[in-house]
Design a protein around this motif. Structure first.
Motif, PDB file in Angstrom:
ATOM      1  N   GLU A  13       2.215   4.587  10.500  1.00 19.98           N
ATOM      2  CA  GLU A  13       1.098   4.982  10.630  1.00 19.98           C
ATOM      3  C   GLU A  13       0.882   5.978   8.763  1.00 19.98           C
ATOM      4  N   THR A  14       0.381   6.105   8.581  1.00 19.63           N
ATOM      5  CA  THR A  14       0.814   6.808   7.087  1.00 19.63           C
ATOM      6  C   THR A  14       0.196   7.333   6.729  1.00 19.63           C
ATOM      7  N   PRO A  15       0.936   8.849   6.371  1.00 14.45           N
ATOM      8  CA  PRO A  15       0.178  10.370   6.158  1.00 14.45           C
ATOM      9  C   PRO A  15      -0.751  10.426   5.096  1.00 14.45           C
ATOM     10  N   ALA A  16      -2.034  11.321   5.273  1.00 15.35           N
ATOM     11  CA  ALA A  16      -3.273  11.374   4.325  1.00 15.35           C
ATOM     12  C   ALA A  16      -3.061  11.079   3.510  1.00 15.35           C
ATOM     13  N   HIS A  17      -4.354  10.551   2.113  1.00 22.44           N
ATOM     14  CA  HIS A  17      -4.369  11.493   1.097  1.00 22.44           C
ATOM     15  C   HIS A  17      -3.540   9.933   0.273  1.00 22.44           C
ATOM     16  N   ALA A  18      -3.213   8.703   1.161  1.00 19.99           N
ATOM     17  CA  ALA A  18      -1.823   7.960   0.489  1.00 19.99           C
ATOM     18  C   ALA A  18      -2.652   6.799  -0.049  1.00 19.99           C
ATOM     19  N   SER A  19      -2.655   6.439  -0.542  1.00 20.75           N
ATOM     20  CA  SER A  19      -2.800   4.740  -1.121  1.00 20.75           C
ATOM     21  C   SER A  19      -1.860   3.764  -1.282  1.00 20.75           C
ATOM     22  N   TYR A  20      -2.033   2.426  -1.697  1.00 23.32           N
ATOM     23  CA  TYR A  20      -0.979   1.366  -1.751  1.00 23.32           C
ATOM     24  C   TYR A  20      -1.765   0.511  -2.764  1.00 23.32           C
ATOM     25  N   GLY A  21      -1.062   0.305  -4.169  1.00 25.94           N
ATOM     26  CA  GLY A  21      -1.916  -0.460  -5.117  1.00 25.94           C
ATOM     27  C   GLY A  21      -2.266  -1.639  -4.358  1.00 25.94           C
ATOM     28  N   TRP A  22      -2.260  -3.258  -5.389  1.00 26.51           N
ATOM     29  CA  TRP A  22      -2.220  -4.261  -4.884  1.00 26.51           C
ATOM     30  C   TRP A  22      -1.053  -4.956  -4.371  1.00 26.51           C
ATOM     31  N   HIS A  23      -1.701  -5.135  -3.048  1.00 26.46           N
ATOM     32  CA  HIS A  23      -0.412  -5.974  -2.682  1.00 26.46           C
ATOM     33  C   HIS A  23      -0.875  -7.428  -1.230  1.00 26.46           C
ATOM     34  N   THR A  24       0.095  -8.270  -1.056  1.00 20.25           N
ATOM     35  CA  THR A  24      -0.766  -9.174  -0.650  1.00 20.25           C
ATOM     36  C   THR A  24      -0.158  -8.807   1.241  1.00 20.25           C
ATOM     37  N   ALA A  25      -0.931 -10.225   2.042  1.00 17.62           N
ATOM     38  CA  ALA A  25      -0.312  -9.559   3.854  1.00 17.62           C
ATOM     39  C   ALA A  25       0.911 -10.684   3.617  1.00 17.62           C
ATOM     40  N   PRO A  26       1.778 -10.327   4.800  1.00 17.84           N
ATOM     41  CA  PRO A  26       3.183 -11.107   4.610  1.00 17.84           C
ATOM     42  C   PRO A  26       2.413 -12.148   5.179  1.00 17.84           C
ATOM     43  N   GLU A  27       1.617 -11.667   6.425  1.00 14.51           N
ATOM     44  CA  GLU A  27       0.683 -12.930   7.249  1.00 14.51           C
ATOM     45  C   GLU A  27      -0.057 -13.180   7.848  1.00 14.51           C
ATOM     46  N   SER A  28      -0.401 -14.020   8.395  1.00 12.81           N
ATOM     47  CA  SER A  28      -1.978 -13.909   9.170  1.00 12.81           C
ATOM     48  C   SER A  28      -1.624 -12.968  10.114  1.00 12.81           C
ATOM     49  N   GLN A  29      -2.239 -12.486  10.484  1.00 15.42           N
ATOM     50  CA  GLN A  29      -2.896 -10.710  10.681  1.00 15.42           C
ATOM     51  C   GLN A  29      -4.133 -10.111  11.193  1.00 15.42           C
ATOM     52  N   TYR A  30      -4.452  -9.770  12.160  1.00 12.00           N
ATOM     53  CA  TYR A  30      -5.296  -8.781  12.323  1.00 12.00           C
ATOM     54  C   TYR A  30      -4.782  -6.925  11.771  1.00 12.00           C
ATOM     55  N   VAL A  31      -5.017  -6.209  11.410  1.00  7.90           N
ATOM     56  CA  VAL A  31      -4.816  -4.751  11.260  1.00  7.90           C
ATOM     57  C   VAL A  31      -6.460  -4.041  12.364  1.00  7.90           C
ATOM     58  N   ILE A  32      -5.907  -3.722  13.024  1.00  8.40           N
ATOM     59  CA  ILE A  32      -6.800  -2.758  13.939  1.00  8.40           C
ATOM     60  C   ILE A  32      -6.618  -1.490  13.558  1.00  8.40           C
ATOM     61  N   THR A  33      -7.434  -0.894  12.813  1.00  4.83           N
ATOM     62  CA  THR A  33      -7.528   1.048  12.406  1.00  4.83           C
ATOM     63  C   THR A  33      -7.569   1.769  13.453  1.00  4.83           C
ATOM     64  N   LEU A  34      -6.741   2.416  14.607  1.00  7.23           N
ATOM     65  CA  LEU A  34      -7.040   3.372  15.032  1.00  7.23           C
ATOM     66  C   LEU A  34      -7.211   4.893  14.319  1.00  7.23           C
ATOM     67  N   SER A  35      -6.911   5.420  13.129  1.00  6.40           N
ATOM     68  CA  SER A  35      -7.005   7.267  12.942  1.00  6.40           C
ATOM     69  C   SER A  35      -7.300   6.465  11.671  1.00  6.40           C
ATOM     70  N   GLY A  36      -7.921   7.564  11.156  1.00 12.00           N
ATOM     71  CA  GLY A  36      -8.132   7.373   8.795  1.00 12.00           C
ATOM     72  C   GLY A  36      -8.847   6.340   8.761  1.00 12.00           C
ATOM     73  N   THR A  37      -9.754   7.103   7.564  1.00 10.51           N
ATOM     74  CA  THR A  37     -10.965   6.021   7.292  1.00 10.51           C
ATOM     75  C   THR A  37     -10.319   6.373   5.629  1.00 10.51           C
ATOM     76  N   LEU A  38     -10.080   4.333   4.797  1.00 11.23           N
ATOM     77  CA  LEU A  38      -9.688   4.562   4.057  1.00 11.23           C
ATOM     78  C   LEU A  38     -10.904   3.282   3.254  1.00 11.23           C
ATOM     79  N   GLU A  39     -10.327   3.776   1.649  1.00 12.14           N
ATOM     80  CA  GLU A  39     -12.016   2.535   0.977  1.00 12.14           C
ATOM     81  C   GLU A  39     -10.410   1.282   0.855  1.00 12.14           C
ATOM     82  N   PHE A  40     -10.979   0.304   1.091  1.00 17.48           N
ATOM     83  CA  PHE A  40     -10.569  -1.074   0.825  1.00 17.48           C
ATOM     84  C   PHE A  40     -10.646  -1.488  -0.241  1.00 17.48           C
TER      85      PHE A  40
END
Length: 97
Positions: A13-40
């Motif tokens: 869980e990441t708090p509302a209004h957060a962001s994360y700059g350029w980074h890579t995925a640590p491994e191959s994975q599915y990311v399933i969004t449960l709540s929140g809306t983000l620009e990717f």
């Protein structure tokens, strides 16, 4: 029924209004969004919105990867489903969503 072998599932869980700059995925994975809306944003410059219920296949583990920022007032809750190395991906992308 096709299945994909996984080795782990974990939640974050990441708090509302957060962001994360350029980074890579640590491994191959599915990311399933449960709540929140983000620009990717991908390393190719493609930008799209991820909403609850959306599933991403994160496999950009080299280069600059991707970045994201939350664009609503909800925390981003998600499940990471880590694929077994070499597992066949059975994910079928939704077109024109």
């Amino acid at each position: 029924m096709d299945r994909t072998d996984v080795v782990a599932i974990h939640f974050k869980e990441t708090p509302a209004h957060a962001s994360y700059g350029w980074h890579t995925a640590p491994e191959s994975q599915y990311v399933i969004t449960l709540s929140g809306t983000l620009e990717f944003t991908t390393r190719e410059g493609e930008t799209f919105v991820v909403r609850p219920g959306d599933v991403l296949l994160a496999e950009d583990n080299i280069g600059i990867g991707h970045k994201w920022r939350l664009i609503d007032d909800q925390p981003w809750r998600r499940a990471y489903v880590v694929l077994k190395p070499g597992a066949r991906d059975c994910f079928v992308a939704k077109k024109g969503g």
